[in-house]
Design an enzyme around this catalytic site. Sequence first.
Site, PDB file in Angstrom:
ATOM      1  N   CYS A   1       9.508   3.031   0.783  1.00 37.53           N
ATOM      2  CA  CYS A   1       9.974   4.751   1.263  1.00 37.53           C
ATOM      3  C   CYS A   1       8.773   5.178   1.691  1.00 37.53           C
ATOM      4  O   CYS A   1       7.812   4.606   1.672  1.00 37.53           O
ATOM      5  CB  CYS A   1       9.407   5.032  -0.415  1.00 37.53           C
ATOM      6  SG  CYS A   1      10.901   3.666  -1.476  1.00 37.53           S
TER       7      CYS A   1
ATOM      8  N   ARG B   1       9.591   1.877   8.913  1.00 34.25           N
ATOM      9  CA  ARG B   1       9.508   1.825   7.404  1.00 34.25           C
ATOM     10  C   ARG B   1      10.881   1.077   6.725  1.00 34.25           C
ATOM     11  O   ARG B   1      10.766  -0.056   5.711  1.00 34.25           O
ATOM     12  CB  ARG B   1       9.203   2.909   6.335  1.00 34.25           C
ATOM     13  CG  ARG B   1       6.949   3.410   7.292  1.00 34.25           C
ATOM     14  CD  ARG B   1       6.964   3.627   6.097  1.00 34.25           C
ATOM     15  NE  ARG B   1       6.385   3.555   5.488  1.00 34.25           N
ATOM     16  CZ  ARG B   1       5.175   3.005   4.197  1.00 34.25           C
ATOM     17  NH1 ARG B   1       4.681   3.299   5.479  1.00 34.25           N
ATOM     18  NH2 ARG B   1       4.825   1.988   3.583  1.00 34.25           N
TER      19      ARG B   1
ATOM     20  N   TRP C   1      14.169   3.370  -0.059  1.00 31.48           N
ATOM     21  CA  TRP C   1      14.604   1.952   0.167  1.00 31.48           C
ATOM     22  C   TRP C   1      15.383   1.808  -1.269  1.00 31.48           C
ATOM     23  O   TRP C   1      13.883   1.809  -2.171  1.00 31.48           O
ATOM     24  CB  TRP C   1      13.580   1.459   0.632  1.00 31.48           C
ATOM     25  CG  TRP C   1      13.919   0.230   1.413  1.00 31.48           C
ATOM     26  CD1 TRP C   1      14.705  -0.382   2.435  1.00 31.48           C
ATOM     27  CD2 TRP C   1      14.011  -1.624   0.284  1.00 31.48           C
ATOM     28  NE1 TRP C   1      15.113  -1.254   2.489  1.00 31.48           N
ATOM     29  CE2 TRP C   1      14.205  -1.984   1.273  1.00 31.48           C
ATOM     30  CE3 TRP C   1      13.382  -1.834  -0.333  1.00 31.48           C
ATOM     31  CZ2 TRP C   1      14.705  -3.905   1.125  1.00 31.48           C
ATOM     32  CZ3 TRP C   1      13.580  -3.313  -1.397  1.00 31.48           C
ATOM     33  CH2 TRP C   1      13.785  -4.264  -0.269  1.00 31.48           C
TER      34      TRP C   1
ATOM     35  N   ASN D   1       6.467   6.540  -4.374  1.00 35.87           N
ATOM     36  CA  ASN D   1       6.976   5.429  -4.147  1.00 35.87           C
ATOM     37  C   ASN D   1       6.486   4.396  -5.170  1.00 35.87           C
ATOM     38  O   ASN D   1       5.268   4.372  -5.515  1.00 35.87           O
ATOM     39  CB  ASN D   1       6.408   5.092  -2.557  1.00 35.87           C
ATOM     40  CG  ASN D   1       6.469   5.977  -1.581  1.00 35.87           C
ATOM     41  OD1 ASN D   1       7.682   6.316  -1.120  1.00 35.87           O
ATOM     42  ND2 ASN D   1       5.558   5.773  -0.521  1.00 35.87           N
ATOM     43  N   GLY D   2       6.842   3.288  -4.894  1.00 34.91           N
ATOM     44  CA  GLY D   2       6.012   1.995  -5.765  1.00 34.91           C
ATOM     45  C   GLY D   2       7.144   1.518  -7.080  1.00 34.91           C
ATOM     46  O   GLY D   2       8.474   2.315  -6.994  1.00 34.91           O
TER      47      GLY D   2
ATOM     48  N   GLU E   1       7.229 -18.639  13.219  1.00 37.10           N
ATOM     49  CA  GLU E   1       7.533 -17.651  13.396  1.00 37.10           C
ATOM     50  C   GLU E   1       9.159 -16.977  14.574  1.00 37.10           C
ATOM     51  O   GLU E   1       9.446 -16.406  14.317  1.00 37.10           O
ATOM     52  CB  GLU E   1       6.032 -17.496  14.027  1.00 37.10           C
ATOM     53  CG  GLU E   1       6.022 -15.668  14.984  1.00 37.10           C
ATOM     54  CD  GLU E   1       6.172 -14.274  13.584  1.00 37.10           C
ATOM     55  OE1 GLU E   1       6.699 -14.781  12.771  1.00 37.10           O
ATOM     56  OE2 GLU E   1       6.329 -13.446  14.439  1.00 37.10           O
TER      57      GLU E   1
ATOM     58  N   LYS F   1      12.248 -14.123  13.443  1.00 37.34           N
ATOM     59  CA  LYS F   1      11.738 -12.877  14.454  1.00 37.34           C
ATOM     60  C   LYS F   1      13.876 -13.492  15.534  1.00 37.34           C
ATOM     61  O   LYS F   1      14.389 -12.053  14.988  1.00 37.34           O
ATOM     62  CB  LYS F   1      11.256 -12.969  15.795  1.00 37.34           C
ATOM     63  CG  LYS F   1       9.282 -12.921  16.254  1.00 37.34           C
ATOM     64  CD  LYS F   1       9.518 -11.640  15.883  1.00 37.34           C
ATOM     65  CE  LYS F   1       9.223 -11.228  14.837  1.00 37.34           C
ATOM     66  NZ  LYS F   1       8.233 -11.742  14.120  1.00 37.34           N
TER      67      LYS F   1
ATOM     68  N   GLU G   1      15.704 -12.756  11.664  1.00 35.42           N
ATOM     69  CA  GLU G   1      15.036 -10.567  10.432  1.00 35.42           C
ATOM     70  C   GLU G   1      16.211  -9.783  12.036  1.00 35.42           C
ATOM     71  O   GLU G   1      16.444  -8.745  11.352  1.00 35.42           O
ATOM     72  CB  GLU G   1      14.128 -10.799  10.289  1.00 35.42           C
ATOM     73  CG  GLU G   1      13.314 -10.246  12.242  1.00 35.42           C
ATOM     74  CD  GLU G   1      11.254 -10.427  11.683  1.00 35.42           C
ATOM     75  OE1 GLU G   1      11.395  -9.601  10.580  1.00 35.42           O
ATOM     76  OE2 GLU G   1      11.082 -10.562  12.398  1.00 35.42           O
TER      77      GLU G   1
ATOM     78  N   HIS H   1      14.671 -36.708   8.344  1.00 30.94           N
ATOM     79  CA  HIS H   1      14.653 -37.365   6.610  1.00 30.94           C
ATOM     80  C   HIS H   1      15.276 -36.708   6.047  1.00 30.94           C
ATOM     81  O   HIS H   1      15.337 -35.906   5.088  1.00 30.94           O
ATOM     82  CB  HIS H   1      13.581 -36.967   6.469  1.00 30.94           C
ATOM     83  CG  HIS H   1      12.255 -37.689   7.112  1.00 30.94           C
ATOM     84  ND1 HIS H   1      12.131 -39.531   6.290  1.00 30.94           N
ATOM     85  CD2 HIS H   1      11.833 -37.925   8.025  1.00 30.94           C
ATOM     86  CE1 HIS H   1      11.035 -39.616   7.468  1.00 30.94           C
ATOM     87  NE2 HIS H   1      10.792 -38.786   8.169  1.00 30.94           N
TER      88      HIS H   1
ATOM     89  N   LYS I   1       9.530  -2.504   6.963  1.00 28.76           N
ATOM     90  CA  LYS I   1       8.627  -2.447   7.884  1.00 28.76           C
ATOM     91  C   LYS I   1       6.748  -3.198   6.687  1.00 28.76           C
ATOM     92  O   LYS I   1       6.523  -4.227   7.026  1.00 28.76           O
ATOM     93  CB  LYS I   1       7.803  -1.313   8.596  1.00 28.76           C
ATOM     94  CG  LYS I   1       6.323  -2.019   9.598  1.00 28.76           C
ATOM     95  CD  LYS I   1       6.848  -2.818  10.187  1.00 28.76           C
ATOM     96  CE  LYS I   1       4.754  -3.202  10.647  1.00 28.76           C
ATOM     97  NZ  LYS I   1       5.628  -3.938  12.255  1.00 28.76           N
TER      98      LYS I   1
HETATM   99  O1  M6R Z   1       1.672  -5.950   6.715  1.00 26.29           O
HETATM  100  P1  M6R Z   1       2.118  -7.347   6.519  1.00 26.29           P
HETATM  101  O2  M6R Z   1       1.685  -8.178   8.084  1.00 26.29           O
HETATM  102  O3  M6R Z   1       1.095  -7.864   4.730  1.00 26.29           O
HETATM  103  O4  M6R Z   1       3.531  -7.864   5.788  1.00 26.29           O
HETATM  104  C1  M6R Z   1       3.860  -9.155   6.038  1.00 26.29           C
HETATM  105  C2  M6R Z   1       4.608  -9.211   6.447  1.00 26.29           C
HETATM  106  O5  M6R Z   1       6.298  -8.596   5.155  1.00 26.29           O
HETATM  107  C3  M6R Z   1       5.468  -9.129   7.836  1.00 26.29           C
HETATM  108  O6  M6R Z   1       4.596  -9.929   8.296  1.00 26.29           O
HETATM  109  C4  M6R Z   1       6.815  -9.268   8.124  1.00 26.29           C
HETATM  110  O7  M6R Z   1       7.628 -10.859   8.217  1.00 26.29           O
HETATM  111  C5  M6R Z   1       7.618  -9.097   9.991  1.00 26.29           C
HETATM  112  N1  M6R Z   1       7.995  -7.956   9.233  1.00 26.29           N
HETATM  113  C6  M6R Z   1       8.319 -10.017  10.279  1.00 26.29           C
HETATM  114  O8  M6R Z   1       8.625  -9.449  11.316  1.00 26.29           O
END
Ligand code: M6R
Length: 612
Positions: A2, A27, A76, A102-103, A484, A488, A491, A507, A607
């Site tokens: 949020c 976000r 959100w 937020n929270g 990674e 990418k 997501e 395995h 985000k």
């Molecule tokens: O802000 P942060 O680096 O702590 O966020 C951690 C993860 O949420 C973040 O790296 C997430 O996996 C990425 N948006 C993926 O691209």
Amino acid sequence: MCGIIGFAGDKEAVSILVEGLKRLEYRGYDSAGVAIVSPEGELQVKKSKGRLAVLESHLSEEKPLRGKIGIGHTRWATHGEANDQNAHPHVGQEGKIAVVHNGIIENYLEIKNSLIKKGIHFTSDTDTEVIVQLLEYYYKKYNNLMDAVYKVLHRIKGAYAMGILCSDCPGQMLAARKDAPLLIGYGTDGNYIASDVTALLAHTRKVTYLEDDEVAVLTADQVQIFDSDRCLAEKIIHTVAWDVAAAEKGGYSHFMLKEIMEQPEAVQKTISPRIMEGKICLEELEQAGDFLENITRIYIVACGSAYHVGMIGKYTLEKMLHIPTEACLASEFRYSEPLLGESTLVIVISQSGETLDSMAALREAKKQGAKVLSIVNVMGSSIARESDVVLYTWAGPEIAVATTKAYTTQMVLLVMFAVYYGERLQRIGEKEYGEIVNGLLQLPEKIQRVLDDVDEFQKTAAKYFNHSSVFYIGRNLDYALGLEGSLKLKEISYIHSESYAAGELKHGTISLIEPGTLVIALATYAPLIEKTLSNIVEVKSRGARVIGLATEETAPVIKDQATDLFVIPKVHPVLQPVLGVVPLQLYAYYVALNRGCDIDKPRNLAKSVTVE
Ligand code: M6R
């Protein structure tokens, strides 16, 4: 997650709020709303499910909201589905007070039930509504807004950043926080609150960070901040280094592409101030005295991509320092009863510096007396403020949900830390030290060379964007890199993909390989290239299509097995993933583009994850 924006000033608030919300869109959100108090004390609210454009069209079709003080929110959904009723701001049943939040309020059900018994009628399914109903209840009882706010803060449990308006106090906006970020911005045309500095950059770069349990009272020309005892708090006003252009697309079709392309500069900015006359100089650690003395164990704790950096860090730190190092998912670490102490170093990695699980891990580490070093991108963020030592990545604002430049700068900084510490411990030889420093200095130019091949990644993505499942395989640093690359892809393109340690295929996983299965074979780690080659042959001989990623040195070894091959420049092995990730980012980007996905704001994602 949020987003919050609030304004108290000498201009009409509505456009400032909507523009601020647009800057928070990245976000992730599913509904949005604003509340404004007119000078006469009329509380006006507009909110709706969906994108900001829906809210904007309501705002333009209906009677304009008048007033120079207001709060806005992008929601959100956590408690209650995404709909108009559950969108923020929420207003109490008396119609006097509005709140954005937020929270998560953990004891909301208990409070809600007790208020219902008192005859208070709820109109949403959210936890947030209990804040505003409770506020109105106490306000009616004590006839003083500050008294009511402090009463509420004592009663609620959980995490919150909130903005509050009251129709009886039309010139005032209140704000409070606990375990969720909230900043105060000092502008020339008024004062602001925001959950994220990017919402403020168009108006001001002068900010102060609200601490847990503080309450701020803002008017057009004054900001007062009170601590938990209601004493006036002395606050430092910081100047944010980022400018508004850095948070804009600047001609690119997506923030993700812009941020991928910004990597040479981001890496340069992270490295340059820290290398002097061939030496890595981490001033923050120099100033921290004996902080790095007597460390016998290291944990790298993070989430998502930052955790993948931690995986790379594990290999590198153990090699350079000869100190046992573990990479841990923050969400697991905090509940795994880790055994920590004075001789443990916990490294928290976070772009936003606000990820709740990483923050909780940090607090657990401190509680147990461990030393906490963080690698963070956002200055003044919660993780940065609570760490013993912070190393900042100078990546600039990262807006796309999928991290790119923050990831590469985190990797670079972790290697710099490993080499710096290795030298202090006299565990790294002069020759290797020099080679890595040279490698670091060459990185921006070499990343640029990879980026110059963008057409090639685009063409390959166009060939394979229809595959419904993709496997990434690699060994050692390539395995960590594959995690990674796979994240990418999944997501932003919603293609199922997994990353496996290539040696693990036999395995179990190899049973999934059939004619036509797409395998991305990471073969940049030269010391194990022959072994990786065997694994590539294994999948190839079962009919897999293989996209290879290799360096100038390893390409000749695997080229006959790869249907397509990306070749990147060679650099010292510990830095190779910094170059290796770039084709994987571009490949994922162009696959998602071909599939028509919402690249900067993938479904269900936010985000910064500020809830558990
Ligand atoms: O802000 P942060 O680096 O702590 O966020 C951690 C993860 O949420 C973040 O790296 C997430 O996996 C990425 N948006 C993926 O691209």
